[in-house]
Design a protein around this motif. Sequence first.
Motif, mmCIF file in Angstrom:
data_model
loop_
_atom_site.group_PDB
_atom_site.id
_atom_site.type_symbol
_atom_site.label_atom_id
_atom_site.label_comp_id
_atom_site.label_asym_id
_atom_site.label_seq_id
_atom_site.Cartn_x
_atom_site.Cartn_y
_atom_site.Cartn_z
ATOM 1 N N THR A 228 17.866 6.265 -8.265
ATOM 2 C CA THR A 228 17.808 6.250 -9.733
ATOM 3 C C THR A 228 17.096 5.045 -10.337
ATOM 4 O O THR A 228 16.403 5.206 -11.346
ATOM 5 C CB THR A 228 19.224 6.383 -10.335
ATOM 6 N N PRO A 229 17.218 3.815 -9.802
ATOM 7 C CA PRO A 229 16.456 2.725 -10.425
ATOM 8 C C PRO A 229 14.948 2.962 -10.389
ATOM 9 O O PRO A 229 14.251 2.760 -11.395
ATOM 10 C CB PRO A 229 16.857 1.500 -9.584
ATOM 11 N N LEU A 230 14.438 3.412 -9.232
ATOM 12 C CA LEU A 230 13.002 3.697 -9.118
ATOM 13 C C LEU A 230 12.598 4.880 -9.986
ATOM 14 O O LEU A 230 11.576 4.847 -10.675
ATOM 15 C CB LEU A 230 12.647 3.982 -7.660
ATOM 16 N N MET A 231 13.408 5.923 -9.961
ATOM 17 C CA MET A 231 13.096 7.105 -10.758
ATOM 18 C C MET A 231 13.091 6.790 -12.248
ATOM 19 O O MET A 231 12.220 7.256 -12.987
ATOM 20 C CB MET A 231 14.113 8.215 -10.464
ATOM 21 N N MET A 232 14.066 5.983 -12.697
ATOM 22 C CA MET A 232 14.135 5.643 -14.109
ATOM 23 C C MET A 232 12.917 4.837 -14.545
ATOM 24 O O MET A 232 12.383 5.041 -15.643
ATOM 25 C CB MET A 232 15.417 4.861 -14.405
ATOM 26 N N PHE A 233 12.467 3.928 -13.692
ATOM 27 C CA PHE A 233 11.299 3.101 -14.019
ATOM 28 C C PHE A 233 10.080 3.974 -14.292
ATOM 29 O O PHE A 233 9.428 3.849 -15.333
ATOM 30 C CB PHE A 233 11.018 2.137 -12.864
ATOM 31 N N PHE A 234 9.777 4.885 -13.370
ATOM 32 C CA PHE A 234 8.588 5.723 -13.533
ATOM 33 C C PHE A 234 8.796 6.825 -14.564
ATOM 34 O O PHE A 234 7.854 7.234 -15.248
ATOM 35 C CB PHE A 234 8.177 6.316 -12.180
ATOM 36 N N PHE A 235 10.032 7.292 -14.696
ATOM 37 C CA PHE A 235 10.340 8.313 -15.704
ATOM 38 C C PHE A 235 10.058 7.779 -17.106
ATOM 39 O O PHE A 235 9.408 8.450 -17.921
ATOM 40 C CB PHE A 235 11.807 8.734 -15.587
ATOM 41 N N LEU A 254 12.181 -1.578 -18.885
ATOM 42 C CA LEU A 254 12.947 -2.558 -18.117
ATOM 43 C C LEU A 254 14.435 -2.466 -18.413
ATOM 44 O O LEU A 254 15.274 -2.563 -17.507
ATOM 45 C CB LEU A 254 12.434 -3.974 -18.416
ATOM 46 N N GLN A 255 14.794 -2.257 -19.678
ATOM 47 C CA GLN A 255 16.208 -2.112 -20.031
ATOM 48 C C GLN A 255 16.844 -0.941 -19.294
ATOM 49 O O GLN A 255 17.917 -1.072 -18.704
ATOM 50 C CB GLN A 255 16.354 -1.908 -21.540
ATOM 51 N N ARG A 256 16.196 0.233 -19.352
ATOM 52 C CA ARG A 256 16.763 1.422 -18.706
ATOM 53 C C ARG A 256 16.837 1.240 -17.189
ATOM 54 O O ARG A 256 17.780 1.717 -16.545
ATOM 55 C CB ARG A 256 15.912 2.657 -19.035
ATOM 56 N N THR A 257 15.834 0.568 -16.608
ATOM 57 C CA THR A 257 15.844 0.340 -15.167
ATOM 58 C C THR A 257 16.957 -0.621 -14.769
ATOM 59 O O THR A 257 17.647 -0.423 -13.755
ATOM 60 C CB THR A 257 14.481 -0.223 -14.707
ATOM 61 N N ILE A 258 17.169 -1.657 -15.571
ATOM 62 C CA ILE A 258 18.234 -2.626 -15.305
ATOM 63 C C ILE A 258 19.603 -1.950 -15.323
ATOM 64 O O ILE A 258 20.474 -2.254 -14.495
ATOM 65 C CB ILE A 258 18.178 -3.786 -16.318
ATOM 66 N N VAL A 259 19.810 -1.036 -16.259
ATOM 67 C CA VAL A 259 21.081 -0.305 -16.319
ATOM 68 C C VAL A 259 21.345 0.409 -14.995
ATOM 69 O O VAL A 259 22.447 0.328 -14.432
ATOM 70 C CB VAL A 259 21.069 0.709 -17.486
ATOM 71 N N GLU A 260 20.325 1.122 -14.484
ATOM 72 C CA GLU A 260 20.504 1.846 -13.224
ATOM 73 C C GLU A 260 20.692 0.888 -12.050
ATOM 74 O O GLU A 260 21.458 1.165 -11.121
ATOM 75 C CB GLU A 260 19.296 2.753 -12.974
ATOM 76 N N MET A 261 20.016 -0.262 -12.074
ATOM 77 C CA MET A 261 20.182 -1.252 -11.011
ATOM 78 C C MET A 261 21.592 -1.818 -10.999
ATOM 79 O O MET A 261 22.186 -2.021 -9.926
ATOM 80 C CB MET A 261 19.159 -2.374 -11.196
#
Length: 275
Positions: A228-235, A254-261
């Motif tokens: 999910t962190p990788l998918m959210m970044f590219f999504f 970056l915010q959305r990716t940080i949440v998943e991380m």
Amino acid sequence: MLTINSTKQSQPGFNNSRAVPAQTLTAVILTWNEEENIARTLHHLTWLEKIIIVDSGSTDKTVELINSFSNTEIYVRKFDTHAQQWNYGLSLCSSEWILSLDADYILTYAFIEEIKQKLVQNHACAFNAGFEFVLFERSLASNNTTPRPVLFKRCNCIYYDDGHTQRLRINGKTADLKNKILHDDRKPLSRWLLNQSAYSMKEATMLMTKPGPEMSFLEKLRKKRIYTPLMMFFFCLLRKRMLFNGQRGWHYTLQRTIVEMLISLRLTEEKINKK
């Protein structure tokens, strides 16, 4: 719980020539240290006779700002869960309809007029609203949020907890609103990170305890921790076209990716501790 009363000044409002009666519609808002947002939100709600605010013990100027609006009532309740906090707010209302808002939601003139029309048409018991994200005073081309019910009949609905947030259980027909709410959160990054730390813990706990057959596809992906962190970044960057929003789009991505991380980190930590 504590009720706070103080002398209030009537403020110049937004579209407040004909106030919607309190017995018809009441707005409910949850707050905790929202001095950067709450005045802007309330300025667009002066067309309502009554706004119920449930505060979790703000230590900044939130209460002072709320009390400067003549149509607000503020109640202090120690936070336990989002659903319990929202349901407490609903218990304070006697209106037929509820307008459920976050402290950083801004209603446009078109959205307000659509609400007034729905109160008259009365063909559904709950209405979902979509959101337009505003970052640094400019709108993003898109975002990855889903519509949620914001206008509903009090007697037909109740909140329940689901992970880090709450959901509304609706007993009846739902419909969608055409106009969107502006989501314009201006709290500092340090506060956002603090909130996400708490939210990720609740979300991870939910993922570890929820039965597999009841989990959504996204929840199953999150539980695997890797994707999910990788998918959210590219999504966000490509599918949601944040690439074309410049620095604001990069900030949102970056915010959305940080949440998943953070969620993945919580799950990994728990898995290691169980060994």
